[in-house]
Design a protein around this motif. Structure first.
Motif, PDB file in Angstrom:
ATOM      1  N   ALA A   1      -0.664  -2.872   1.794  1.00 10.56           N
ATOM      2  CA  ALA A   1      -1.735  -2.564   0.843  1.00 10.56           C
ATOM      3  C   ALA A   1      -1.447  -3.156  -0.535  1.00 10.56           C
ATOM      4  O   ALA A   1      -2.348  -3.621  -1.234  1.00 10.56           O
ATOM      5  CB  ALA A   1      -1.929  -1.051   0.736  1.00 10.56           C
ATOM      6  N   LYS A   2      -0.174  -3.147  -0.934  1.00 11.54           N
ATOM      7  CA  LYS A   2       0.187  -3.661  -2.259  1.00 11.54           C
ATOM      8  C   LYS A   2       0.384  -5.174  -2.276  1.00 11.54           C
ATOM      9  O   LYS A   2       0.433  -5.777  -3.349  1.00 11.54           O
ATOM     10  CB  LYS A   2       1.509  -3.024  -2.733  1.00 11.54           C
ATOM     11  N   GLY A   3       0.585  -5.763  -1.087  1.00  8.95           N
ATOM     12  CA  GLY A   3       0.974  -7.164  -1.045  1.00  8.95           C
ATOM     13  C   GLY A   3       2.395  -7.332  -1.567  1.00  8.95           C
ATOM     14  O   GLY A   3       2.729  -8.330  -2.201  1.00  8.95           O
TER      15      GLY A   3
ATOM     16  N   PRO B   1       5.389   3.689  -4.521  1.00  8.99           N
ATOM     17  CA  PRO B   1       5.441   2.738  -5.626  1.00  8.99           C
ATOM     18  C   PRO B   1       4.203   2.942  -6.481  1.00  8.99           C
ATOM     19  O   PRO B   1       3.291   3.687  -6.091  1.00  8.99           O
ATOM     20  CB  PRO B   1       5.375   1.389  -4.907  1.00  8.99           C
ATOM     21  N   SER B   2       4.157   2.290  -7.639  1.00 12.75           N
ATOM     22  CA  SER B   2       2.935   2.357  -8.441  1.00 12.75           C
ATOM     23  C   SER B   2       1.770   1.800  -7.610  1.00 12.75           C
ATOM     24  O   SER B   2       1.953   0.865  -6.832  1.00 12.75           O
ATOM     25  CB  SER B   2       3.126   1.565  -9.729  1.00 12.75           C
ATOM     26  N   ALA B   3       0.586   2.402  -7.781  1.00 14.54           N
ATOM     27  CA  ALA B   3      -0.549   2.115  -6.895  1.00 14.54           C
ATOM     28  C   ALA B   3      -1.364   0.913  -7.376  1.00 14.54           C
ATOM     29  O   ALA B   3      -2.585   0.998  -7.568  1.00 14.54           O
ATOM     30  CB  ALA B   3      -1.434   3.357  -6.768  1.00 14.54           C
ATOM     31  N   ASN B   4      -0.673  -0.198  -7.576  1.00 16.61           N
ATOM     32  CA  ASN B   4      -1.326  -1.435  -7.988  1.00 16.61           C
ATOM     33  C   ASN B   4      -0.946  -2.543  -7.017  1.00 16.61           C
ATOM     34  O   ASN B   4       0.043  -2.424  -6.299  1.00 16.61           O
ATOM     35  CB  ASN B   4      -0.861  -1.842  -9.396  1.00 16.61           C
ATOM     36  N   ARG B   5      -1.707  -3.622  -6.994  1.00 19.39           N
ATOM     37  CA  ARG B   5      -1.318  -4.809  -6.250  1.00 19.39           C
ATOM     38  C   ARG B   5      -0.034  -5.361  -6.868  1.00 19.39           C
ATOM     39  O   ARG B   5       0.180  -5.241  -8.076  1.00 19.39           O
ATOM     40  CB  ARG B   5      -2.443  -5.852  -6.298  1.00 19.39           C
TER      41      ARG B   5
ATOM     42  N   VAL C   1      -0.813  -4.735 -13.269  1.00 21.30           N
ATOM     43  CA  VAL C   1      -0.636  -3.617 -14.194  1.00 21.30           C
ATOM     44  C   VAL C   1      -0.687  -2.281 -13.428  1.00 21.30           C
ATOM     45  O   VAL C   1      -1.557  -2.076 -12.591  1.00 21.30           O
ATOM     46  CB  VAL C   1      -1.753  -3.676 -15.256  1.00 21.30           C
ATOM     47  N   SER C   2       0.224  -1.359 -13.736  1.00 19.01           N
ATOM     48  CA  SER C   2       0.255  -0.062 -13.064  1.00 19.01           C
ATOM     49  C   SER C   2      -0.949   0.788 -13.474  1.00 19.01           C
ATOM     50  O   SER C   2      -1.387   0.738 -14.622  1.00 19.01           O
ATOM     51  CB  SER C   2       1.542   0.686 -13.416  1.00 19.01           C
ATOM     52  N   PRO C   3      -1.474   1.593 -12.549  1.00 16.88           N
ATOM     53  CA  PRO C   3      -2.662   2.405 -12.827  1.00 16.88           C
ATOM     54  C   PRO C   3      -2.313   3.744 -13.478  1.00 16.88           C
ATOM     55  O   PRO C   3      -1.372   4.413 -13.068  1.00 16.88           O
ATOM     56  CB  PRO C   3      -3.264   2.642 -11.443  1.00 16.88           C
TER      57      PRO C   3
ATOM     58  N   SER D   1       8.722 -11.440 -14.451  1.00 17.87           N
ATOM     59  CA  SER D   1       7.271 -11.394 -14.646  1.00 17.87           C
ATOM     60  C   SER D   1       6.682 -10.268 -13.798  1.00 17.87           C
ATOM     61  O   SER D   1       6.795 -10.269 -12.590  1.00 17.87           O
ATOM     62  CB  SER D   1       6.648 -12.728 -14.236  1.00 17.87           C
ATOM     63  N   HIS D   2       6.047  -9.316 -14.440  1.00 18.55           N
ATOM     64  CA  HIS D   2       5.561  -8.134 -13.748  1.00 18.55           C
ATOM     65  C   HIS D   2       4.551  -7.493 -14.691  1.00 18.55           C
ATOM     66  O   HIS D   2       4.459  -7.879 -15.840  1.00 18.55           O
ATOM     67  CB  HIS D   2       6.744  -7.189 -13.494  1.00 18.55           C
ATOM     68  N   TYR D   3       3.802  -6.524 -14.199  1.00 17.68           N
ATOM     69  CA  TYR D   3       2.863  -5.809 -15.070  1.00 17.68           C
ATOM     70  C   TYR D   3       1.897  -6.765 -15.755  1.00 17.68           C
ATOM     71  O   TYR D   3       1.548  -6.588 -16.920  1.00 17.68           O
ATOM     72  CB  TYR D   3       3.622  -5.007 -16.150  1.00 17.68           C
TER      73      TYR D   3
HETATM   74 MG    MG Z   1       5.335  -0.946  -9.836  1.00 20.85          MG
END
Ligand code: MG
Ligand code: TXA
Length: 334
Positions: free
Chosen positions: A49-51, A140-144, A148-150, A232-234
């Protein structure tokens, strides 16, 4: 589907977790994408789901310290102090893993990340899970992956779609992900800064907190992988640039009426003679680290949604309480 977090909805979400489904979960930091931690097939769906690459380990959320021994093979004394001081709350501890438990969640590591969240809805869900034989929830945070984290239920739905059952617990208080301390290397090692600062950790356990790139000589074990620690993230879609307040003003003045589709997140609203015009979308940056952390991801998401191509961010002070916000901004800009 977003459900207001009533007792019925929480019971429904606990059943869904027991049945191997995913649930969008509010926590005090950011929203998580949850699955039964000991159900490898359910956990595998999180990665899809997150890839997210399957070798990036997930944090297991537990109702209390009572569940720790189910997942961790051993808890050093300093880690026990940290649990006593900060749980429930925004602190994740990496511990040696019980062999054969939560293997998919651990992404191939022989350690496990454990966190006991303080959000009342997360607590209620974790408690409702126990009688169903769900001892912990990987989330994990519910983002792809990489995005950016939701921090609201609506953000989760926009990341992962409306088929997902999402418990609505309101806006997240903290706004950035938990502080992560690796407790597998003999000394506490800061893997990811957050709301709980290294100073608070040191005061609670009476040990110096080492950096993740501390010399091997100080540490027994090599560093684990951690996706939240990728450079590189968020990242929002717009390009993020970090600048001093003075640089922002100079560059705005230089652009003048040519500024276009530009987002600015700074502490002071520029005046029109400082280059503030129709092409500039300005949002107020809070002057306290706690409020700025709370706002950070929703500001990035909001500016993205309004179609800006660049986001200029005033770089906050280089002081300990701002370490978590600076870390996320530097990754968003990388
Ligand atoms: Mg995360
Ligand atoms: O605040 C939070 O921690 C949020 C909420 C939902 O609880 N969760 C979160 O999860 O941020 P995630 O997957 O986005 O970030 C988890 C971080 C990653 O950097 C991961 O690599 C690290 O924790 N991690 C998890 N287990 C680990 C392990 N065994 N060893 C090293 N790092 C680990």
């Amino acid at each position: 589907m977003i459900l207001s977090a009533s007792e019925t909805a929480i019971a429904q979400a606990a059943q869904a977790l027991r049945d191997g489904q995913l649930v969008g979960l509010p926590t005090e930091t950011v929203y998580g994408l949850a699955a039964n931690a000991t159900d490898d097939a359910a956990v595998a769906q999180i990665f899809v789901a997150k890839g997210r690459p399957a070798d990036h380990p997930l944090i297991v959320h537990v109702a209390s310290v009572e569940q720790v021994a189910l997942f961790a093979a051993q808890v050093p004394e300093f880690a026990q102090c940290l649990m006593a001081a900060f749980w429930p709350g925004p602190l994740t501890l990496i511990l040696p893993r019980q062999s054969g438990v939560a293997t998919a969640s651990a992404g191939g590591q022989d350690s496990i990340g454990l966190r006991c969240p303080s959000h009342p809805v997360a607590q209620a869900l974790l408690l409702a899970c126990l009688p169903l034989g769900v001892w912990g929830v990987s989330a994990p945070s519910a983002n792809r992956f990489g995005r950016v984290s939701p921090t609201t239920a609506a953000h989760v739905q926009s990341e992962l779609g409306s088929d997902l059952l999402i418990l609505d617990g309101g806006e997240c208080d903290v706004g950035i992900e938990s502080t992560i301390i690796d407790c597998t290397r003999g000394e506490p090692v800061l893997l990811r800064p957050g709301h709980i600062t290294r100073g608070q950790i040191e005061a609670a356990c009476g040990r110096i907190v080492l950096d993740k790139d501390a010399p091997q000589a100080l540490l027994g074990q090599p560093a684990p992988r951690a996706s939240g620690t990728l450079e590189s993230h968020y990242a929002p879609r717009a390009k993020v640039r970090l600048m001093t307040a003075a640089d922002i003003l100079h560059k705005l003045q230089a652009l003048g009426p040519h500024a276009n589709n530009l987002g600015v997140w700074s502490a002071k609203r520029p005046a029109s003679d400082e280059g503030f015009g129709a092409g500039v979308l300005w949002l107020q940056q809070a002057t306290t680290a706690g409020q700025a952390a709370h706002d950070l991801f929703s500001v990035l998401r909001d500016l993205d949604a309004r179609g800006v191509t660049q986001i200029w961010v005033q770089l906050p002070p280089d002081t300990p309480e701002w370490e978590g916000v600076r870390d996320r901004l530097q990754r968003a800009a990388a």
